[in-house]
Enzyme design. Structure first.
Site, PDB file in Angstrom:
ATOM      1  N   ASN A  51       0.842  -1.184   0.000  1.00  0.00           N
ATOM      2  CA  ASN A  51       0.000   0.000   0.000  1.00  0.00           C
ATOM      3  C   ASN A  51       0.876   1.233   0.000  1.00  0.00           C
ATOM      4  O   ASN A  51       1.982   1.243   0.545  1.00  0.00           O
ATOM      5  CB  ASN A  51      -0.958   0.007   1.198  1.00  0.00           C
ATOM      6  N   ILE A  53      -0.839   4.367   0.713  1.00  0.00           N
ATOM      7  CA  ILE A  53      -1.905   5.308   1.062  1.00  0.00           C
ATOM      8  C   ILE A  53      -1.266   6.664   1.390  1.00  0.00           C
ATOM      9  O   ILE A  53      -1.791   7.712   1.032  1.00  0.00           O
ATOM     10  CB  ILE A  53      -2.722   4.795   2.281  1.00  0.00           C
ATOM     11  N   LEU A  55      -0.453   8.003   4.532  1.00  0.00           N
ATOM     12  CA  LEU A  55      -0.954   8.683   5.724  1.00  0.00           C
ATOM     13  C   LEU A  55      -2.044   9.718   5.417  1.00  0.00           C
ATOM     14  O   LEU A  55      -2.068  10.801   5.986  1.00  0.00           O
ATOM     15  CB  LEU A  55       0.185   9.353   6.504  1.00  0.00           C
ATOM     16  N   ASN A 105       3.621   6.372  15.589  1.00  0.00           N
ATOM     17  CA  ASN A 105       4.015   5.706  14.342  1.00  0.00           C
ATOM     18  C   ASN A 105       5.401   6.214  13.955  1.00  0.00           C
ATOM     19  O   ASN A 105       5.547   7.265  13.356  1.00  0.00           O
ATOM     20  CB  ASN A 105       2.981   5.999  13.251  1.00  0.00           C
ATOM     21  N   CYS A 108       6.567   4.802   9.205  1.00  0.00           N
ATOM     22  CA  CYS A 108       5.795   4.666   7.972  1.00  0.00           C
ATOM     23  C   CYS A 108       6.716   4.659   6.753  1.00  0.00           C
ATOM     24  O   CYS A 108       7.461   5.604   6.522  1.00  0.00           O
ATOM     25  CB  CYS A 108       4.763   5.765   7.812  1.00  0.00           C
ATOM     26  N   THR A 164       4.862  -2.040   8.240  1.00  0.00           N
ATOM     27  CA  THR A 164       5.123  -2.720   6.967  1.00  0.00           C
ATOM     28  C   THR A 164       6.593  -2.579   6.563  1.00  0.00           C
ATOM     29  O   THR A 164       7.334  -1.763   7.111  1.00  0.00           O
ATOM     30  CB  THR A 164       4.253  -2.102   5.864  1.00  0.00           C
ATOM     31  N   GLY A 188       0.669  -8.308   5.298  1.00  0.00           N
ATOM     32  CA  GLY A 188      -0.003  -9.576   5.038  1.00  0.00           C
ATOM     33  C   GLY A 188       0.866 -10.769   5.391  1.00  0.00           C
ATOM     34  O   GLY A 188       1.914 -10.623   6.027  1.00  0.00           O
ATOM     35  N   GLY A 214       1.284  -8.322  12.078  1.00  0.00           N
ATOM     36  CA  GLY A 214       2.010  -8.635  10.854  1.00  0.00           C
ATOM     37  C   GLY A 214       1.551  -9.979  10.343  1.00  0.00           C
ATOM     38  O   GLY A 214       1.958 -11.017  10.861  1.00  0.00           O
ATOM     39  N   THR A 237      -4.194  -6.457   7.442  1.00  0.00           N
ATOM     40  CA  THR A 237      -4.609  -6.884   6.102  1.00  0.00           C
ATOM     41  C   THR A 237      -5.752  -7.904   6.110  1.00  0.00           C
ATOM     42  O   THR A 237      -6.613  -7.877   5.235  1.00  0.00           O
ATOM     43  CB  THR A 237      -3.375  -7.451   5.368  1.00  0.00           C
TER      44      THR A 237
HETATM   45  C1  LIG Z   1      -3.677  -0.040   3.759  1.00  0.00           C
HETATM   46  C2  LIG Z   1      -2.804   0.063   4.978  1.00  0.00           C
HETATM   47  C3  LIG Z   1      -2.699   1.270   5.655  1.00  0.00           C
HETATM   48  C4  LIG Z   1      -1.889   1.393   6.782  1.00  0.00           C
HETATM   49  N1  LIG Z   1      -1.820   2.588   7.439  1.00  0.00           N
HETATM   50  C5  LIG Z   1      -1.066   2.688   8.568  1.00  0.00           C
HETATM   51  C6  LIG Z   1      -1.035   3.897   9.309  1.00  0.00           C
HETATM   52  O1  LIG Z   1      -1.693   4.894   8.979  1.00  0.00           O
HETATM   53  N2  LIG Z   1      -0.251   3.944  10.423  1.00  0.00           N
HETATM   54  C7  LIG Z   1       0.472   2.860  10.864  1.00  0.00           C
HETATM   55  O2  LIG Z   1       1.126   2.943  11.887  1.00  0.00           O
HETATM   56  N3  LIG Z   1       0.442   1.697  10.175  1.00  0.00           N
HETATM   57  C8  LIG Z   1      -0.296   1.590   9.043  1.00  0.00           C
HETATM   58  N4  LIG Z   1      -0.328   0.385   8.367  1.00  0.00           N
HETATM   59  C9  LIG Z   1       0.452  -0.757   8.866  1.00  0.00           C
HETATM   60  C10 LIG Z   1      -0.422  -1.685   9.725  1.00  0.00           C
HETATM   61  O3  LIG Z   1      -0.908  -0.997  10.863  1.00  0.00           O
HETATM   62  C11 LIG Z   1       0.352  -2.934  10.168  1.00  0.00           C
HETATM   63  O4  LIG Z   1       1.451  -2.527  10.949  1.00  0.00           O
HETATM   64  C12 LIG Z   1       0.864  -3.766   9.014  1.00  0.00           C
HETATM   65  O5  LIG Z   1      -0.051  -3.753   7.950  1.00  0.00           O
HETATM   66  C13 LIG Z   1       1.195  -5.203   9.403  1.00  0.00           C
HETATM   67  O6  LIG Z   1       0.047  -5.926   9.762  1.00  0.00           O
HETATM   68  P1  LIG Z   1      -0.787  -6.884   8.764  1.00  0.00           P
HETATM   69  O7  LIG Z   1       0.197  -7.749   8.050  1.00  0.00           O
HETATM   70  O8  LIG Z   1      -1.731  -7.641   9.631  1.00  0.00           O
HETATM   71  O9  LIG Z   1      -1.500  -5.969   7.811  1.00  0.00           O
HETATM   72  C14 LIG Z   1      -1.142   0.264   7.237  1.00  0.00           C
HETATM   73  C15 LIG Z   1      -1.256  -0.946   6.561  1.00  0.00           C
HETATM   74  C16 LIG Z   1      -2.068  -1.079   5.444  1.00  0.00           C
HETATM   75  C17 LIG Z   1      -2.157  -2.397   4.753  1.00  0.00           C
END
Ligand SMILES: Cc1cc2nc3c(=O)[nH]c(=O)nc-3n(C[C@H](O)[C@H](O)[C@H](O)COP(=O)(O)O)c2cc1C
Ligand SMILES: Cc1cc2nc3c(=O)[nH]c(=O)nc-3n(C[C@H](O)[C@H](O)[C@H](O)COP(=O)(O)OP(=O)(O)OC[C@H]3O[C@@H](n4cnc5c(N)ncnc54)[C@H](O)[C@@H]3O)c2cc1C
Ligand code: FES
Lengths: 290, 219
Positions: A51, A53, A55, A105, A108, A164, A188, A214, A237
């Protein structure tokens, strides 16, 4: 305890999903509004997704005036994810928060400006607030345990592990980057062993409580993070493909605990450091010396 | 009302180069024409958004163009397989129109059969890039069909309440000709319910989530 990962759920658009959680974590809030990056912002890969995005958020003022009061109506404990581009920016947001847990955070991969060191940011925020402060770290750190010790020394109350990792996907036909920003944050299932290693290393390095995340998609995945040292687990995810995941994972966790003869999740905490289930006398090799 | 269910595939049928995926309806509501469902293709991490194409009793049917790994996986499903379906999602077409005209380009025909049923088989114009793709027009028997290089916008659209779905250039062209048209847009979507902010599109100078504000928007 089950939370959402920051940026992976909007409790105001999907309150029914948020209510399945023990606490709701907001998307990262920055001092100024950010429109986010141009599309394409997401791309699937074999074992996860990227992603960019960037922030996207309404900024601190509108968040405090509109989003936060609306979130309070849900009646869930709230965690506010705070972002910024200098220690002062983080601290100023912390100063204006009340009755929430703060997740800083610090990691990022979608914003280029490099902030000060994690320790400096945490110290500035510690001076600005008495609220619980969790530091969210990047798994890409050369030695995450060292960062964990630094934020602990600076006054953090807990760790959120992990954010991530930077990744790239190329279009099947054109070989152009799929994301408009080329690279993005990889999340993911592929992240799961990396998250486990980070939680495992930080549990050895500090006494701070850890929110593990994660790649969690099943109750077993959540259990493993707890065994590695997390006391809470966050879902990211997986919520995109399964909005019923919190309820499902809770049920699966119960079954997993029963299978292993453990009577509570607390009993599983840190087991990966204590010889595992039924093997408590087995000596454990520590991670490579740091 | 349950919104996400594991449903059994009843059949997959070729329609020109596309595949009509028919699944049992289970406890899901078919929703309004123009709304969509998130389908989880076996072996993929993320679900894919698909418009409802037809809603025969006890069934939901989706018309799928196999353009990548997710859509190919969906087209390879067989009767008896199970698939997770979540929906209906988003905002569909406003059916309070006086002189409806359905306009579809390519796989943009997908939501139109269900829409046509709700509106009592109004006139329709479909554009396709080849005769093979145009075989999908069988799903909308009343439609006039044009094939590249003739475009749907070469047909007379004025004086109608246009409801359109198709590739972006077609939607922009339709919007320019018919300021009151309702247009069904696409964006890459990871969640379909407002969680990921992946589906951002510019609406009135601001990035908004297409899955929440759309996919059907006024021109
Ligand atoms: C679409 C998307 C947006 C995210 N936005 C943020 C965010 O704004 N701030 C943050 O600390 N982490 C953000 N993350 C990271 C997630 O909070 C998480 O740390 C990361 O995706 C790992 O977990 P997962 O594998 O279960 O997705 C984002 C992840 C995704 C996929
Ligand atoms: C609300 C909505 C309803 C939809 N309804 C249907 C439908 O009824 N039938 C159908 O066949 N498809 C429909 N789509 C499009 C479909 O969801 C995508 O084609 C699918 O997600 C692509 O996945 P993939 O893994 O097969 O291909 P990918 O590998 O994701 O993509 C292959 C190629 O297509 C491009 N692409 C991917 N997604 C999109 C998109 N949404 N818009 C433009 N380009 C894209 C990619 O950049 C890449 O070049 C709909 C999309 C939306 C948003
Ligand atoms: S697809 Fe996730 S917010 Fe729209």
């Amino acid at each position: 305890m089950l939370l959402n990962a920051s940026g992976c759920l909007d409790a105001l658009t999907a309150p029914d999903v948020a209510r399945q959680l023990d606490a709701f974590v907001t998307k990262t809030v920055t001092p100024l509004p950010r429109p986010g990056n141009p599309p394409v912002r997401i791309a699937e890969t074999e074992a996860g997704m990227l992603n960019s995005i960037g922030l996207a958020n309404p900024g601190r003022d509108r968040f405090l005036a509109e989003t936060l009061p609306a979130l309070r109506e849900l009646g869930l404990p709230l965690w506010v994810s705070v972002g910024g581009f200098s220690a002062r920016e983080y601290a100023e947001t912390c100063e204006r928060l009340d009755e929430v847990t703060i997740e800083l955070n610090l990691s990022c991969p979608n914003v280029d400006e490099a902030p000060e060191s994690a320790g400096e940011i945490v110290a500035a925020c510690r001076a600005a607030t008495g609220l619980p402060l969790y530091a969210k770290l990047s798994p890409a750190a050369w030695d995450i345990a060292e960062v964990a010790r630094a934020v602990e020394a600076a006054g953090a109350d807990g760790l959120s592990l992990v954010n991530t990792m930077r990744g790239l996907a190329l279009d099947e036909r054109t070989l152009w980057p799929v994301l408009a920003t080329a690279t993005g944050g990889y999340s993911g299932p592929a992240l799961r062993p990396i998250a486990l290693a980070a939680v495992y290393a930080c549990r050895r390095a500090t006494a701070l409580p850890i929110v593990g995340m994660g790649g969690v998609t099943t109750g077993r995945d959540a259990l493993e993070l707890v065994a590695a040292g997390a006391s809470a687990v966050a879902l990211g995810t997986v919520l995109f493909s399964d909005p019923d995941a919190p309820g499902r994972i809770r049920a699966e966790l119960e079954t997993e605990l029963e299978l292993l003869g453990l009577d509570s999740l607390a009993a599983a905490e840190g087991l990966a450091h204590a010889g595992g289930v039924g093997l408590r006398s087995r000596p454990v090799a520590g991670p490579a010396p740091m | 009302m349950q919104r996400r269910q594991l449903l059994e595939v009843e059949a997959t049928e070729p329609v020109g180069p596309y595949t009509l995926l028919r699944v049992e309806r289970g406890g899901l509501d078919p929703g309004r024409p123009g709304q969509f469902f998130m389908l989880s293709p076996p072996g993929r991490v993320l679900p894919r958004p698909m418009s409802l194409c037809l809603a025969p009793p006890g069934e939901l049917a989706f018309l799928i163009d196999p353009i990548g790994p997710g859509t190919r996986s969906l087209c390879e499903l067989e009767a008896g397989d199970e698939i997770a379906v979540f929906g209906p999602l988003g905002n569909g077409f406003d059916l309070r129109v006086e002189r409806p005209l359905l306009v579809g380009g390519g796989i943009g025909i997908a939501p139109l059969p269900y829409l046509a049923e709700a509106l009592g088989s109004p006139p329709a114009v479909l554009g396709f890039r080849s005769e093979e793709h145009a075989e999908a027009a069988a799903l909308l028997p009343q439609a006039d069909v044009v094939v590249d290089p003739t475009l749907v916008t070469d047909c007379c659209l004025e004086g109608f309440d246009v409801l359109a779905c198709g590739p972006e250039p077609m939607l922009h062209a339709v919007a320019a000709l018919c300021p009151g048209a309702q247009l069904a847009w696409e964006a890459p979507m990871a969640c379909g319910y407002g969680a990921c902010y992946g589906c951002a599109v510019e609406i009135d100078g601001e990035w908004k989530r297409l899955c929440v504000e759309g996919p059907v928007l006024a021109a």
